[in-house]
Design a protein around this motif. Structure first.
Motif, mmCIF file in Angstrom:
data_model
loop_
_atom_site.group_PDB
_atom_site.id
_atom_site.type_symbol
_atom_site.label_atom_id
_atom_site.label_comp_id
_atom_site.label_asym_id
_atom_site.label_seq_id
_atom_site.Cartn_x
_atom_site.Cartn_y
_atom_site.Cartn_z
ATOM 1 N N ALA A 49 0.815 -1.216 0.000
ATOM 2 C CA ALA A 49 0.000 0.000 0.000
ATOM 3 C C ALA A 49 0.848 1.265 0.000
ATOM 4 O O ALA A 49 0.498 2.254 -0.646
ATOM 5 N N ILE A 50 1.969 1.234 0.727
ATOM 6 C CA ILE A 50 2.806 2.442 0.815
ATOM 7 C C ILE A 50 4.006 2.382 -0.115
ATOM 8 O O ILE A 50 4.891 3.241 -0.054
ATOM 9 N N SER A 51 4.046 1.346 -0.984
ATOM 10 C CA SER A 51 5.108 1.204 -1.992
ATOM 11 C C SER A 51 6.505 1.181 -1.364
ATOM 12 O O SER A 51 7.425 1.875 -1.810
ATOM 13 N N VAL A 52 6.648 0.390 -0.308
ATOM 14 C CA VAL A 52 7.939 0.209 0.357
ATOM 15 C C VAL A 52 8.260 -1.282 0.341
ATOM 16 O O VAL A 52 7.357 -2.122 0.453
ATOM 17 N N ALA A 54 9.141 -5.013 1.337
ATOM 18 C CA ALA A 54 8.718 -5.785 2.504
ATOM 19 C C ALA A 54 9.805 -5.894 3.575
ATOM 20 O O ALA A 54 9.502 -5.774 4.767
ATOM 21 N N PRO A 55 11.087 -6.127 3.212
ATOM 22 C CA PRO A 55 12.118 -6.212 4.255
ATOM 23 C C PRO A 55 12.197 -4.963 5.131
ATOM 24 O O PRO A 55 12.430 -5.056 6.330
ATOM 25 N N VAL A 56 11.997 -3.786 4.526
ATOM 26 C CA VAL A 56 12.037 -2.540 5.304
ATOM 27 C C VAL A 56 10.885 -2.506 6.307
ATOM 28 O O VAL A 56 11.061 -2.152 7.480
ATOM 29 N N VAL A 57 9.685 -2.884 5.855
ATOM 30 C CA VAL A 57 8.518 -2.887 6.736
ATOM 31 C C VAL A 57 8.709 -3.885 7.870
ATOM 32 O O VAL A 57 8.399 -3.605 9.038
ATOM 33 N N PHE A 58 9.241 -5.079 7.556
ATOM 34 C CA PHE A 58 9.482 -6.094 8.588
ATOM 35 C C PHE A 58 10.520 -5.597 9.598
ATOM 36 O O PHE A 58 10.400 -5.847 10.800
ATOM 37 N N THR A 59 11.543 -4.905 9.120
ATOM 38 C CA THR A 59 12.574 -4.379 10.022
ATOM 39 C C THR A 59 11.994 -3.343 10.977
ATOM 40 O O THR A 59 12.243 -3.378 12.189
ATOM 41 N N VAL A 60 11.211 -2.413 10.435
ATOM 42 C CA VAL A 60 10.580 -1.379 11.261
ATOM 43 C C VAL A 60 9.646 -2.023 12.285
ATOM 44 O O VAL A 60 9.615 -1.630 13.464
ATOM 45 N N PHE A 61 8.887 -3.025 11.843
ATOM 46 C CA PHE A 61 7.969 -3.726 12.740
ATOM 47 C C PHE A 61 8.736 -4.395 13.879
ATOM 48 O O PHE A 61 8.330 -4.339 15.044
ATOM 49 N N ILE A 291 -1.917 3.777 -9.898
ATOM 50 C CA ILE A 291 -1.887 5.040 -9.167
ATOM 51 C C ILE A 291 -2.270 6.191 -10.093
ATOM 52 O O ILE A 291 -1.891 6.213 -11.266
ATOM 53 N N ASN A 292 -3.084 7.098 -9.557
ATOM 54 C CA ASN A 292 -3.523 8.294 -10.305
ATOM 55 C C ASN A 292 -4.131 7.948 -11.660
ATOM 56 O O ASN A 292 -3.898 8.631 -12.660
ATOM 57 N N GLY A 293 -4.902 6.870 -11.700
ATOM 58 C CA GLY A 293 -5.584 6.485 -12.939
ATOM 59 C C GLY A 293 -4.699 5.808 -13.958
ATOM 60 O O GLY A 293 -5.133 5.562 -15.079
ATOM 61 N N LYS A 294 -3.453 5.521 -13.581
ATOM 62 C CA LYS A 294 -2.520 4.870 -14.504
ATOM 63 C C LYS A 294 -2.087 3.521 -13.943
ATOM 64 O O LYS A 294 -2.047 3.323 -12.735
ATOM 65 N N SER A 295 -1.751 2.607 -14.836
ATOM 66 C CA SER A 295 -1.162 1.318 -14.464
ATOM 67 C C SER A 295 0.297 1.334 -14.908
ATOM 68 O O SER A 295 0.599 1.606 -16.071
ATOM 69 N N ILE A 296 1.195 1.055 -13.971
ATOM 70 C CA ILE A 296 2.627 1.103 -14.249
ATOM 71 C C ILE A 296 3.185 -0.309 -14.140
ATOM 72 O O ILE A 296 3.008 -0.977 -13.119
ATOM 73 N N TYR A 297 3.846 -0.768 -15.198
ATOM 74 C CA TYR A 297 4.346 -2.144 -15.280
ATOM 75 C C TYR A 297 5.881 -2.134 -15.327
ATOM 76 O O TYR A 297 6.476 -1.318 -16.021
ATOM 77 N N ASP A 325 14.474 1.236 -13.269
ATOM 78 C CA ASP A 325 14.905 0.194 -12.338
ATOM 79 C C ASP A 325 13.801 0.015 -11.308
ATOM 80 O O ASP A 325 12.855 0.805 -11.249
ATOM 81 N N PHE A 326 13.931 -1.030 -10.477
ATOM 82 C CA PHE A 326 12.825 -1.379 -9.559
ATOM 83 C C PHE A 326 12.580 -0.272 -8.542
ATOM 84 O O PHE A 326 11.436 0.021 -8.184
ATOM 85 N N LYS A 327 13.638 0.369 -8.061
ATOM 86 C CA LYS A 327 13.492 1.432 -7.079
ATOM 87 C C LYS A 327 12.744 2.623 -7.663
ATOM 88 O O LYS A 327 11.828 3.173 -7.025
ATOM 89 N N SER A 328 13.107 3.015 -8.887
ATOM 90 C CA SER A 328 12.423 4.138 -9.543
ATOM 91 C C SER A 328 10.979 3.780 -9.869
ATOM 92 O O SER A 328 10.084 4.622 -9.802
ATOM 93 N N PHE A 329 10.756 2.512 -10.239
ATOM 94 C CA PHE A 329 9.390 2.035 -10.538
ATOM 95 C C PHE A 329 8.468 2.265 -9.355
ATOM 96 O O PHE A 329 7.310 2.669 -9.525
ATOM 97 N N ASN A 330 8.963 2.006 -8.141
ATOM 98 C CA ASN A 330 8.139 2.172 -6.945
ATOM 99 C C ASN A 330 7.917 3.627 -6.567
ATOM 100 O O ASN A 330 7.122 3.921 -5.663
#
Length: 333
Positions: A49-52, A54-61, A291-297, A325-330
């Protein structure tokens, strides 16, 4: 006598006896499984949901849980006299003691000391049936939660892709004259315009290749800007002139042959097919953001996975294909 009794029991009775003897282990396994399963699913949903990642979210948790346990441990026992919360205090005290032990081991022996403590904890837990049940339940629950979350993401991405790429009746773009009013164009005028364009192509004018692209079936898969510019032609033919390194870079990232994206009608058709390929690959791997009416692949690069390709779709039409790259994609909006 016990042996004779055991042989005389039915399979149902044997199963009932086994369940009764291991009731504590089964309850422990189910609790650990449920906690790990729900935690994993929840954190992956939050990460998506927040485009982060999963490892970062698990670490914060993990940090928040540790902080919460230590805070409870520092509170007086009198605040936890109620029977239903007494266990929380005991658990937090035990957790804090474990952290203190690992911190001391880290100070004395470094990371190896911490690993020894963790290994000792696992070894101690494995000495009892409930300990084994707790460990296996936690592992199984985490694995099941991860698999279910990924499956749900792929299903949602597939539905979004099917909706965005649903073939609908192509609408004529609204054209405006210089003064901002819509010109009145009759069917006869449209036919004359097509005939005029065809005549230019036959004569081999300087814009003949571009006109062929505009009239091709591939161009219908691309969006149209307010000024009537076809997004596919813009991001292919126009960018060949403005950004000569961009198209060859896409060839390399997509793993196609050099020259497949030549500045020609065939090159444009190949370019469009590869954009559709990126969409299919992204859906299959769950790399889709809406996001914002667009689909990004997003699709990883063939030569170097870190150098991938992004395709943006809006209202069922391709809007762009670009190196990424994957980081920019997110982070794309």
């Amino acid at each position: 006598m016990a042996s004779i009794y055991h042989r005389g029991k039915s399979w149902t009775q044997i199963a009932e006896d086994w369940l009764f003897d291991h009731k504590g282990e089964i309850v422990t396994f189910c609790k650990s499984f449920a906690i790990a399963f729900l935690t994993t699913c929840t954190l992956i949903v939050i990460a998506t949901a927040i485009s982060v990642s999963a490892p970062v979210v698990f670490t914060v948790f993990g940090i928040l849980v540790a902080a919460g346990q230590c805070t409870i441990s520092c509170m007086p026992k009198s605040a936890f006299e109620a029977k239903w919360i007494k266990g929380i205090k005991d658990s937090s005290d035990s957790y804090a003691d474990g952290l203190n032990e690992k911190w001391k081991a880290l100070s004395d022996r470094g990371i190896y000391g911490v690993l020894e403590c963790i290994g000792q904890d696992i070894g101690d837990a494995s000495q009892t049936g409930k300990g084994i049940a707790s460990i296996t339940g936690m592992i199984a629950g985490g694995f099941a939660g991860d698999k279910l979350s990924l499956k749900v993401k792929k299903v949602k991405a597939a539905k979004a892709e099917a909706k965005s790429l649903k073939i609908s009746e192509t609408k004529e773009p609204e054209l405006k004259d210089i003064e901002g009013e819509k010109p009145k164009v009759s069917k006869g005028d449209k036919a004359a315009e097509v005939t005029s364009k065809a005549g230019k192509i036959t004569e081999g004018g300087s814009n003949s290749i571009r006109d062929l692209m505009i009239q091709s079936e591939s161009s219908k898969k691309w969006g149209i800007l307010d000024d009537g510019t076809n997004q596919g032609v813009k991001h292919f033919a126009d960018y060949w002139k403005r950004y000569p390194e961009r198209i060859p870079s896409l060839e390399q990232r997509l793993g196609v042959n050099v020259g497949d994206f030549s500045n020609s009608l065939e090159g444009f058709e190949n370019f469009t097919k590869q954009a559709e390929r990126v969409i299919d690959d992204a859906v299959a791997n769950g790399n889709v953001r809406n996001i914002n009416g667009k689909s990004i692949y997003y699709m990883d690069g063939i030569a170097n996975p870190k150098k991938g390709v992004v395709v943006i779709v809006k209202d069922g039409k391709i809007q762009s294909m670009m190196p990424s790259d994957f980081k920019s994609f997110n982070k794309l909006q």
